[in-house]
Every structure is written in structure tokens, then in C-alpha cells.
Motif scaffolding. Structure first.
Motif, mmCIF file in Angstrom:
data_model
loop_
_atom_site.group_PDB
_atom_site.id
_atom_site.type_symbol
_atom_site.label_atom_id
_atom_site.label_comp_id
_atom_site.label_asym_id
_atom_site.label_seq_id
_atom_site.Cartn_x
_atom_site.Cartn_y
_atom_site.Cartn_z
ATOM 1 N N ARG A 22 7.577 -1.922 0.187
ATOM 2 C CA ARG A 22 7.078 -2.348 1.510
ATOM 3 C C ARG A 22 5.595 -2.020 1.675
ATOM 4 O O ARG A 22 4.938 -2.562 2.559
ATOM 5 C CB ARG A 22 7.880 -1.685 2.628
ATOM 6 C CG ARG A 22 9.317 -2.162 2.682
ATOM 7 C CD ARG A 22 9.994 -1.765 3.995
ATOM 8 N NE ARG A 22 11.374 -2.207 3.986
ATOM 9 C CZ ARG A 22 11.784 -3.436 4.245
ATOM 10 N NH1 ARG A 22 10.889 -4.349 4.564
ATOM 11 N NH2 ARG A 22 13.065 -3.749 4.200
ATOM 12 N N TRP A 23 5.095 -1.147 0.823
ATOM 13 C CA TRP A 23 3.661 -0.830 0.840
ATOM 14 C C TRP A 23 2.905 -1.638 -0.221
ATOM 15 O O TRP A 23 1.737 -1.396 -0.463
ATOM 16 C CB TRP A 23 3.452 0.669 0.627
ATOM 17 C CG TRP A 23 3.679 1.454 1.879
ATOM 18 C CD1 TRP A 23 2.732 1.898 2.755
ATOM 19 C CD2 TRP A 23 4.935 1.866 2.429
ATOM 20 N NE1 TRP A 23 3.322 2.551 3.809
ATOM 21 C CE2 TRP A 23 4.675 2.547 3.636
ATOM 22 C CE3 TRP A 23 6.265 1.725 2.021
ATOM 23 C CZ2 TRP A 23 5.675 3.084 4.443
ATOM 24 C CZ3 TRP A 23 7.274 2.252 2.817
ATOM 25 C CH2 TRP A 23 6.976 2.924 4.002
ATOM 26 N N GLY A 24 3.581 -2.621 -0.825
ATOM 27 C CA GLY A 24 2.980 -3.390 -1.909
ATOM 28 C C GLY A 24 2.333 -4.694 -1.493
ATOM 29 O O GLY A 24 1.906 -5.467 -2.354
ATOM 30 N N SER A 25 2.292 -4.981 -0.196
ATOM 31 C CA SER A 25 1.678 -6.222 0.304
ATOM 32 C C SER A 25 2.233 -7.449 -0.429
ATOM 33 O O SER A 25 1.489 -8.330 -0.880
ATOM 34 C CB SER A 25 0.157 -6.167 0.150
ATOM 35 O OG SER A 25 -0.378 -5.045 0.817
ATOM 36 N N GLY A 26 3.561 -7.485 -0.561
ATOM 37 C CA GLY A 26 4.201 -8.624 -1.200
ATOM 38 C C GLY A 26 4.348 -8.496 -2.698
ATOM 39 O O GLY A 26 4.893 -9.392 -3.348
ATOM 40 N N THR A 27 3.885 -7.398 -3.275
ATOM 41 C CA THR A 27 4.011 -7.163 -4.717
ATOM 42 C C THR A 27 4.771 -5.861 -4.941
ATOM 43 O O THR A 27 5.169 -5.197 -3.990
ATOM 44 C CB THR A 27 2.629 -7.050 -5.388
ATOM 45 O OG1 THR A 27 2.051 -5.772 -5.058
ATOM 46 C CG2 THR A 27 1.699 -8.169 -4.929
ATOM 47 N N SER A 263 7.682 1.048 6.868
ATOM 48 C CA SER A 263 6.658 0.130 6.360
ATOM 49 C C SER A 263 5.315 0.631 6.881
ATOM 50 O O SER A 263 5.273 1.582 7.673
ATOM 51 C CB SER A 263 6.931 -1.303 6.847
ATOM 52 O OG SER A 263 6.594 -1.436 8.222
ATOM 53 N N PRO A 264 4.219 0.017 6.488
ATOM 54 C CA PRO A 264 2.919 0.444 7.037
ATOM 55 C C PRO A 264 2.831 0.300 8.562
ATOM 56 O O PRO A 264 1.988 0.934 9.189
ATOM 57 C CB PRO A 264 1.930 -0.497 6.346
ATOM 58 C CG PRO A 264 2.590 -0.853 5.051
ATOM 59 C CD PRO A 264 4.048 -0.961 5.398
ATOM 60 N N ARG A 265 3.732 -0.477 9.142
ATOM 61 C CA ARG A 265 3.678 -0.738 10.589
ATOM 62 C C ARG A 265 4.835 -0.108 11.365
ATOM 63 O O ARG A 265 4.691 0.161 12.569
ATOM 64 C CB ARG A 265 3.668 -2.258 10.823
ATOM 65 C CG ARG A 265 3.569 -2.667 12.283
ATOM 66 C CD ARG A 265 3.417 -4.170 12.477
ATOM 67 N NE ARG A 265 3.456 -4.495 13.896
ATOM 68 C CZ ARG A 265 4.561 -4.827 14.551
ATOM 69 N NH1 ARG A 265 5.723 -4.905 13.910
ATOM 70 N NH2 ARG A 265 4.518 -5.092 15.850
ATOM 71 N N ILE A 266 5.967 0.132 10.729
ATOM 72 C CA ILE A 266 7.180 0.568 11.425
ATOM 73 C C ILE A 266 7.671 1.906 10.872
ATOM 74 O O ILE A 266 7.664 2.130 9.659
ATOM 75 C CB ILE A 266 8.307 -0.480 11.276
ATOM 76 C CG1 ILE A 266 7.865 -1.851 11.806
ATOM 77 C CG2 ILE A 266 9.585 -0.012 11.976
ATOM 78 C CD1 ILE A 266 7.638 -1.901 13.304
ATOM 79 N N ALA A 267 8.117 2.769 11.770
ATOM 80 C CA ALA A 267 8.746 4.027 11.358
ATOM 81 C C ALA A 267 9.944 4.300 12.255
ATOM 82 O O ALA A 267 10.034 3.787 13.378
ATOM 83 C CB ALA A 267 7.753 5.186 11.435
#
Length: 330
Positions: A22-27, A263-267
């Protein structure tokens, strides 16, 4: 080609690789800190992994006694589950002993034993991950209602508990705090090290149940981060961020606010405190920075982010609870 059930899994991830993407920006590539404190950009397959981390070991009567001693501190229904798992492990151990004492040699049986030892706990964690997969996807999409379903909250709390107890930082932190003042304490500490593969799973079950049982008392909340500072994660992704927790010493806290970046946006956070309200909470940059620094301080080697800039300011906090920080200056 070797049969699938005879393949021994060597590389054991103590943080779910799929979660880290989820921290891979789609990768599958993320930015993370290395053992020397540098920042690397590579596949999640290289992070939070050790060879044979969950491999089972032979349990002696002393090891079983220590396991049962910890189990007896649990509610009856959990003790029954612990003993059911333990008995299955001991049956496997007995089968191996009988085989070793016989004059029979069977390559397939030996391969099967090796695979069971290497894969047993890894497969148990994989089953929890599979059940949590749709729940994590929903939470990442702000669909908190998925946890209104009782089976979903049971599965998620069990998964959540294991994300605390299954990691290397949690293991090493427990080992470091075990007293060794006399013979009995030394024997117990050594037994815990030897039987940790079982104890860690047992502790995860207990934590998960306690979180589920306290779900109406504790505050369960989703944190929404629309600031310029993204959430990061680490090699120990669920951390206690309650104000009573020491960031520099390994001491048992009296209360817990368990924080888990999704994710970078959700916790997701489960609070004893009243810091957040039930449901969705927007957080500001000050809160995000605080949560990131607390997560980094309870990591051991890796903090992970979607960009290099996201993790660089928090490198100085890495390992503060375990040893001298990797990075003296940001």
C-alpha cells in the motif's frame, strides 16, 4: 517437480508483504530504511523477513510446562484453544520421534516433516491475512461499516492481535525484558526463546480476543490523513501510542492506544483513551508527525514510506526503545 505440500517455505515475513505494498504507489517497491539507516527503494519482499523465522522446534516437557503456565493466565475457552494447537504440534513431534526410532527410511515422509516444521505457523498467519484482505481493502476505502458485521470484527481483531505479536521487534523486546536473576527465571527465559514460535501465536490469539471483547468499551476509529505528510509504517506496524508509553525504555504500559497505519492516508486506532471519537477522524500534520515518530521509535530497523521524503525526518527515532538510534541526526 516437487509436490506443493512437500515444499518447505524458507523466507518468512513477519510483516505481511501484501500490506506493505500500500506504500508502493501501485507497485511492489517501497522506500525503507536499511540496517545501516540508509534509505533504499526496493521490493517489499526484501523487508521484514528472516529465513525460517517461524520454524517450529522440538518441545521438551520444560517447554510445554512454560507454555501451559502462560496459557493458564487466559480465560478457559482460550486455554482450550491453546491446548488444541499444542496437542496437534506434539502429535507431529511424536510421529517424528517414532519415525526416527524405527529402521524405516522414507524420503517423502522426511520432506513432509520438514515442510510441516517450516510452513505450519507461516500458513496459520497466511490464513488470517486472507480473511483480513477484504476488510483491509474496505477500511483503506473508508468503509468502516464493514466492521458492523460480527464475523468481520472477529476476523479483524484476531488478525490485528497477531500483527502485534508476530514481529521480530516484539519478540526481541520481550526477550530483552525477561528477568534472569536466578536459575528458575533463566530456565523460563530460555524456554520462551526456544518455544517462541508457539508462544507468539498464543499471545496473538489472546490480544485479538481481548480487543474483540473490549470493542464496546474501547474507542475504535479510522484516522483520515489529507495532510502533506503521509503515514508511514514499519517492521512493527501496530504500536501503542498512548501517552503513558515510554519511547526510550521497554516497560509495560498500563494503558493502550493501538495504532495501525493501513495506507499513507488511512490508519486504524483502538483507544483506551478518549483522544479520538468513534468513527472517522480527520488528523492534522502535528498528529501525523507524532504518530509517525512514535511508530518509528518502536521499530527496530525498517520504517517504510511511499516516498523518501516521507521517511527521512523519522529516521532519527528508529530503534530508540531497543538500542542506540540508527541515525543521530535527521
Amino acid at each position: 517437480m516437487q509436490r506443493k505440500d512437500l515444499e518447505a517455505k524458507k523466507r518468512h515475513h513477519y510483516v505481511w508483504a501484501n500490506y506493505l505494498t500500500r506504500w508502493g504507489s501501485g507497485t511492489k517497491k517501497v522506500f525503507y530504511t536499511t540496517k545501516t539507516g540508509k534509505v533504499a527503494h526496493d521490493s517489499v519482499r526484501a523487508i521484514a523477513v528472516d529465513d525460517y523465522f517461524y520454524k517450529t522446534t522440538k518441545l521438551t516437557d520444560k517447554h510445554v510446562e512454560v507454555i501451559k503456565g502462560f496459557s493458564r493466565q487466559s480465560p478457559d475457552h482460550l486455554q482450550q484453544q491453546h491446548m488444541s494447537y499444542l496437542n496437534d504440534c506434539l502429535k507431529l513431534q511424536l510421529a517424528e520421534d517414532i519415525y526416527n526410532q524405527s529402521s524405516v527410511q522414507n524420503e517423502e515422509f522426511e520432506l513432509h516433516l520438514i515442510a510441516l516444521k517450516c510452513n505450519l505457523l507461516e500458513n496459520l498467519h497466511a490464513s488470517h491475512e486472507e480473511k483480513a484482505l477484504p476488510i483491509m481493502a474496505a477500511l483503506a476505502d473508508e468503509q468502516l461499516d464493514i466492521l458492523q458485521d460480527n464475523q468481520s470484527i472477529i476476523e479483524f481483531m484476531m488478525f490485528f492481535g497477531h500483527q502485534i505479536s508476530r514481529t521480530k521487534p516484539f519478540r526481541d523486546g520481550i526477550f530483552k525484558t525477561q528477568p534472569r536473576r536466578h536459575t528458575l527465571e533463566i530456565e523460563i527465559a530460555d524456554a520462551m526463546i526456544h518455544a517462541w514460535w508457539f508462544l507468539s501465536y498464543m499471545f496473538g490469539m489472546n490480544i485479538g480476543f481481548n480487543l474483540y471483547a473490549g470493542r464496546h468499551k474501547d474507542t475504535h476509529a479510522l484516522l483520515i490523513n489529507d495532510t502533506k505528510i503521509p503515514f508511514i509504517t514499519s517492521d512493527h506496524p501496530v504500536v501503542n501510542v498512548h501517552t503513558c508509553v515510554s519511547e526510550t525504555e521497554l516497560v509495560a504500559p498500563e494503558q493502550a492506544d493501538f495504532y495501525y497505519p493501513i495506507s499513507p492516508r488511512i490508519a486504524y486506532i483502538i483507544c483506551n483513551s478518549d483522544r479520538f471519537t468513534r468513527g472517522k477522524n480527520a488528523v492534522n500534520e502535528t498528529t501525523v508527525s507524532e504518530l509517525n515518530s512514535k511508530l518509528a521509535s518502536q521499530s527496530m530497523v525498517h520504517i517504510i514510506g511511499s516516498t523518501e521524503d516521507a521517511i527521512r525526518p523519522f529516521r532519527k527515532y528508529i530503534g530508540r526503545r531497543y538500542c542506540k538510534p540508527l541515525i543521530d541526526n535527521p
